[in-house]
Design an enzyme around this catalytic site. Structure first.
Site, PDB file in Angstrom:
ATOM      1  N   ARG A 170       0.863  -1.191   0.000  1.00 19.07           N
ATOM      2  CA  ARG A 170       0.000   0.000   0.000  1.00 19.07           C
ATOM      3  C   ARG A 170       0.896   1.235   0.000  1.00 19.07           C
ATOM      4  NH1 ARG A 170      -4.967   1.709   4.077  1.00 19.07           N
ATOM      5  NH2 ARG A 170      -3.423   1.466   5.729  1.00 19.07           N
ATOM      6  N   ASP A 451      -4.523   3.189  13.909  1.00 15.01           N
ATOM      7  CA  ASP A 451      -3.730   3.854  12.885  1.00 15.01           C
ATOM      8  C   ASP A 451      -4.266   5.267  12.723  1.00 15.01           C
ATOM      9  OD1 ASP A 451      -5.979   3.746  11.262  1.00 15.01           O
ATOM     10  OD2 ASP A 451      -5.123   2.345   9.813  1.00 15.01           O
TER      11      ASP A 451
END
Length: 537
Positions: A170, A451
């Site tokens: 990613r 996150d």
């Protein structure tokens, strides 16, 4: 194709703002830099245009035009077409684990009882320069099967197992720059930097072992952004003599505008795309951010905004129906829980995972995400039961469902705003921001692997409560003054929880200052990671 006789670094027009170690020079080799430069020269100038289009669209929403399906692309939604195809090693993605690209994490994630590891340069990663280049080195070593790690504290050695998970990278979102490399005096897009290095160093080895260069694309808001990525991928394939569609991507549908353009995103990337993913936490943040001017669409405490809520369940079902109609995977979202050493608490965690993943499997998702290897078995058992002998659920079309409307996707969410919830948000956000600005983007806090999306939801929620003068369940009106008072009080709580030494050695006051700036600003700042990036070396 770049050859061994390529020109040395001083002929590259990219301006490097720091010196490199010998290991870093391997990653930023002459050939790699020249490929990156060609990408930047060709594609970087479009990124500010794409970001400006986001702002123009947001201004229209702020002015009263709610998001909706695009009339000008109805022919794409209404016609029959499918994506190009899905490689064999991506046909079964029932459980994926995600995490940052530090060496030990890469090994543990690839060894977990999962099908895919999404190696993350984005939301669970703080992109300091050394960490970015170390991450690229770690992924190259993993692909070459030369990766190992020895814990300096106990001497324990970590190595890859014989059958590691499939690796997907990613990259950073379009909004994030890479300040250590300049092009014509401007920082280059971090997304191009991450893509270029991972692709350049690994495509040959990946293809040789029957896999390929696979990517997750975050934060897309419009099909034009997907088309830009398709052009980037096609250019890279042509540069190295690869057939069209060698590069494959999964797109995270984690912004509210993107949910109205899923068909168009699939269509724009149809040679390269294999699926879409329900990036639920960022999607909640985007719901707040996109509808920030609408007092009737203010969310309650984030703890009660679960996938059972109508606007989120509609998003999940629409994603499944859209993807499967086009032959693409519909991936489920993140289970952010982490196992507990307390048996009673751990049983509660596993039950939450089972309930959450059962809803996804029932809706027709082809797989799901976990943040911790200890949850992989529980998530896998749910999908094993749902899949039976199948490798995915592409056969579930949901064609009998009533069409999902814009009203359903925008439906206000019931639930309380509580003082406890607001204080919890403040503590979590401050701890996460402190960790991020000191170089760690993946943080266990109060039993969840947090996150950037967590901190984004927390500060954006409070910003919106302040903007619209919303009341908490105890009757208190949320104001800037109330927030600042709670922030100072919760810093004292954090100092007690963490211990005086840990608190004073950290950057908790700096984190609180940044949170205060973001939460009390007149305009909602798009991403905390942009001002946060200024803190990183």
């Amino acid at each position: 194709m770049t050859d061994k006789g390529s020109t040395p670094n001083h002929h590259v027009k990219l301006s490097l703002q720091t010196t490199l170690t010998s290991e870093q020079q391997e990653i930023l080799s002459d050939e790699a830099l020249q490929f990156l430069e060609r990408l930047v020269q060709r594609f970087a100038s479009r990124v500010p245009e794409l970001l400006a289009a986001r702002e123009a669209r947001q201004a229209a929403i702020d002015a009263g035009t709610l998001p909706d399906f695009l009339p000008e692309t109805s022919h794409i939604r209404d016609s029959d077409w499918t994506i190009q195809g899905i490689p064999d090693d991506l046909q079964d993605r029932r459980v994926e684990i995600t995490g940052p690209v530090d060496r030990k994490m890469v090994i543990n994630a690839l060894n977990a009882n999962v099908k895919v590891f999404m190696a993350d340069f984005e939301d669970s990663f703080a992109p300091g320069w050394d960490e970015v280049l170390d991450g690229q080195q770690n992924l190259r070593d993993a692909i070459n099967r030369t990766i190992s790690y020895i814990n300096p504290e106990n001497g324990k050695e970590y190595k890859l197992c014989d059958d590691p998970a499939v690796l997907i990278c990613r990259v950073r979102g379009l909004h994030l720059p890479e300040k250590h490399l300049l092009w014509q005096g401007e920082a280059i897009p971090g997304s191009l930097f991450d893509f270029a290095l991972y692709f350049f160093h690994n495509y040959k080895q990946l293809l040789a072992k029957g896999s390929g260069p696979y990517f997750y694309l975050p934060k897309l808001q419009a099909y034009q952004e997907a088309a830009w990525w398709s052009d980037v991928f096609s250019f890279a394939e042509d540069e190295f003599g690869l057939s069209r569609g060698t590069i494959k991507a999964t797109v995270l549908i984690e912004t509210l505008p993107a949910v109205f353009e899923m068909d168009e995103i699939l269509y724009s990337l149809k040679e390269h795309i294999v699926g879409l993913n329900c990036g639920r936490w960022d999607y909640i943040f985007s719901y707040i951010k996109t509808l920030r001017n609408y007092p009737d669409r203010v969310l309650p405490d984030r703890q009660v905004v679960t996938m059972e809520k109508p606007f989120l369940n509609a998003y999940s079902r629409l994603l499944v129906r859209t993807c499967h109609r086009r032959g693409a995977f519909a991936m489920g979202g993140m289970a952010a829980f982490i196992p507990s050493k307390d048996p009673e608490r751990n049983e509660w965690v596993l039950n939450k995972i089972q309930t959450d993943k059962s809803l996804e499997a029932k809706n027709g998702h082809d797989g799901t995400w976990v943040a911790h290897p200890g949850l992989a078995d529980t998530a896998k058992a749910v999908f094993d039961k749902a899949l039976g002998a199948r490798r995915n659920q592409l056969d579930i079309s949901r064609e009998q469902d009533a069409p999902i409307t814009a009203a359903e996707l925008l439906e206000p969410c019931e639930g309380e705003r509580t003082e406890e919830g607001m204080r919890h948000n403040i503590r979590v956000a401050v701890q996460y921001i402190e960790s991020w600005i000191t170089g760690n983007g993946c943080v266990p806090i109060y039993g969840l692997m947090e996150d950037a999306a967590t901190a984004e939801i927390s500060r954006a929620s409070i910003w919106q409560w302040i903007k619209h003068g919303k009341s908490l369940s105890n009757g208190s009106v949320v104001t800037k003054a109330l927030f600042e008072q709670m922030l100072q009080e919760e810093l004292i709580v954090l100092e007690l929880e963490l211990g005086r030494d840990t608190f004073q050695q950290g950057q908790y006051q700096e984190a609180a200052n940044l949170m205060s700036r973001l939460t009390t600003s007149d305009e909602l700042v798009n991403f905390l990671t942009v001002p946060g990036y200024e803190y990183l070396p």
